[in-house]
Design an enzyme around this catalytic site. Structure first.
Site, PDB file in Angstrom:
ATOM      1  N   ARG A  43     -59.941  25.454   2.314  1.00 21.33           N
ATOM      2  CA  ARG A  43     -59.973  23.751   1.817  1.00 21.33           C
ATOM      3  C   ARG A  43     -59.000  24.247   1.523  1.00 21.33           C
ATOM      4  NH1 ARG A  43     -65.690  25.127   1.188  1.00 21.33           N
ATOM      5  NH2 ARG A  43     -66.830  24.330   2.348  1.00 21.33           N
ATOM      6  N   LYS A  65     -46.682  14.917   5.864  1.00 24.06           N
ATOM      7  CA  LYS A  65     -47.588  15.292   7.524  1.00 24.06           C
ATOM      8  C   LYS A  65     -47.585  16.289   8.211  1.00 24.06           C
ATOM      9  CE  LYS A  65     -46.665  10.157   8.879  1.00 24.06           C
ATOM     10  NZ  LYS A  65     -45.913   9.197   9.402  1.00 24.06           N
ATOM     11  N   ARG A 158     -43.953   2.924   4.114  1.00 28.48           N
ATOM     12  CA  ARG A 158     -43.032   4.579   4.308  1.00 28.48           C
ATOM     13  C   ARG A 158     -42.765   3.656   6.260  1.00 28.48           C
ATOM     14  NH1 ARG A 158     -45.717  10.393   3.593  1.00 28.48           N
ATOM     15  NH2 ARG A 158     -44.382  10.704   5.485  1.00 28.48           N
ATOM     16  N   HIS A 165     -37.896   4.296  16.076  1.00 28.17           N
ATOM     17  CA  HIS A 165     -39.024   4.897  16.874  1.00 28.17           C
ATOM     18  C   HIS A 165     -40.192   4.625  17.647  1.00 28.17           C
ATOM     19  CE1 HIS A 165     -37.931   8.217  13.548  1.00 28.17           C
ATOM     20  NE2 HIS A 165     -38.574   9.087  14.182  1.00 28.17           N
ATOM     21  N   HIS A 184     -36.147  14.189  20.898  1.00 32.05           N
ATOM     22  CA  HIS A 184     -36.782  13.648  19.888  1.00 32.05           C
ATOM     23  C   HIS A 184     -35.619  12.517  19.423  1.00 32.05           C
ATOM     24  CE1 HIS A 184     -38.939  11.391  16.882  1.00 32.05           C
ATOM     25  NE2 HIS A 184     -38.429  11.930  15.898  1.00 32.05           N
TER      26      HIS A 184
END
Ligand SMILES: NC(=O)c1ccc[n+]([C@@H]2O[C@H](COP(=O)([O-])OP(=O)(O)OC[C@H]3O[C@@H](n4cnc5c(N)ncnc54)[C@H](O)[C@@H]3O)[C@@H](O)[C@H]2O)c1
Ligand SMILES: [Zn+2]
Length: 291
Positions: A43, A65, A158, A165, A184
């Site tokens: 957890r 992220k 954000r 992109h 990328h």
């Protein structure tokens, strides 16, 4: 996912507990995956990121992220969890090749375009090797940090980081389907060319600013050739990229160098025009010199 299982197994074998700390040392793939592994193990364990690529230092290691791909679906599995520390040492960059530097440079240019006019001016007169220094990296990383601090879960502000992109991801996907790898950063650089064109087309960005941006981006990022017939397929990939409204696609666009607006809805016809513009640059690619 298999790698995650192996690491969770190893952590269990070593009896790693809730009070232990994981150190993720590597590029964006390692920090994304290591963050995810730590975030869900028992957890949630604390973790530190030590990014070793330019992309990692200015972008991937910052913002919380974490995630992994699921087959062809990028970042399909993941959670938001902030590292307790991001430790950046530019010494790692001494072994990084030009192509990987270019990937990071694209994200640095993006940060400058959306937030910091002066940084844009500094970056665009610097050679690729010179941008890998502490001063620029710190300034670029701080731009991302300041944005994610205000909107950690990407509710609104954000999204500004998505500049370049929407079309960039679509091109990445398009070339992947052809088994042609478009890195990328390169895709984002090309995406920023198209989205700068759109920013002007939508009346947000002046012609002078557009020319300033395009002259630099098109000199650094070479647009690969694609035929007109590819446009419907690239548009389809643009539609899938975000939750869009009917026939409009949601973009972050520039209003000036150093300032961007989120949630700009653009018609597919305009996006197709921007792709045609990109196509016209690919014909001219040999007239541009690379830094
Ligand atoms: N979480 C986020 O907000 C975020 C943001 C941007 C990108 N990402 C993710 O990051 C990944 C891309 O990161 P990346 O560009 O660092 O790619 P990467 O992690 O694949 O690293 C690129 C290559 O450089 C090598 N490498 C790493 N450090 C090196 C060093 N110091 N010297 C020489 N070679 C080195 C790696 O082995 C790899 O081959 C993508 O999966 C992308 O989705 C995440
Ligand atoms: Zn990116």
């Amino acid at each position: 996912m298999e790698v995650c299982f192996q690491v969770w197994q190893a952590l269990s074998d070593y009896e790693i507990g809730r009070k232990d700390l994981i150190i993720n040392l590597g590029g964006g793939v390692v920090t994304d995956m290591g963050g995810f592994i730590a975030a869900v193990f028992k957890r949630g364990l604390d973790f530190i990121h030590v990014p070793t690529t330019l992309v990692g230092m200015v972008d991937a290691a910052i913002g919380g992220k974490t995630g992994i791909d699921l087959g062809p679906y990028k970042n399909q599995i993941g959670v938001f969890k902030q590292p307790v520390l991001v430790l950046i040492d530019t010494i790692f960059l001494s072994t990084l090749n030009d192509s990987e530097r270019l990937n990071g440079y694209a994200e640095m240019l993006k940060h400058a375009l959306i937030f910091d006019r002066e940084l844009w001016d500094l970056l665009t007169v610097s050679h690729l090797n010179k941008v890998c220094n502490r001063k620029f990296i710190e300034r670029s990383a701080k731009i991302k940090m300041s944005i994610v601090e205000k909107d950690p879960f990407e509710k609104d502000l954000r999204k500004v980081l998505n500049y370049g992109h929407t079309i960039g991801h679509a091109l990445e996907g398009y070339f992947l389907e052809l088994n042609e790898f478009l890195p990328h950063g390169q895709a984002v650089g090309i995406g920023m060319i198209a989205e700068t064109y759109l920013s002007h087309k939508k009346g947000l960005l002046s012609e002078m600013a557009m020319k300033n941006i395009l002259s630099h981006l098109s000199a650094v990022f070479h647009v690969p050739e694609f035929s007109k017939n590819a446009i419907p397929q690239i548009l389809k990939l643009c539609r899938n990229d975000k939750k869009n409204e009917s026939t409009k696609i949601n973009f972050t666009l520039l209003c000036e160098i150093g300032n961007a607006k989120v949630n700009q809805h653009v018609s597919e016809a305009d996006v197709a025009e921007a792709l045609l513009f990109l196509g016209s640059l690919s014909d001219l690619k040999f007239t541009f010199s690379q830094d």
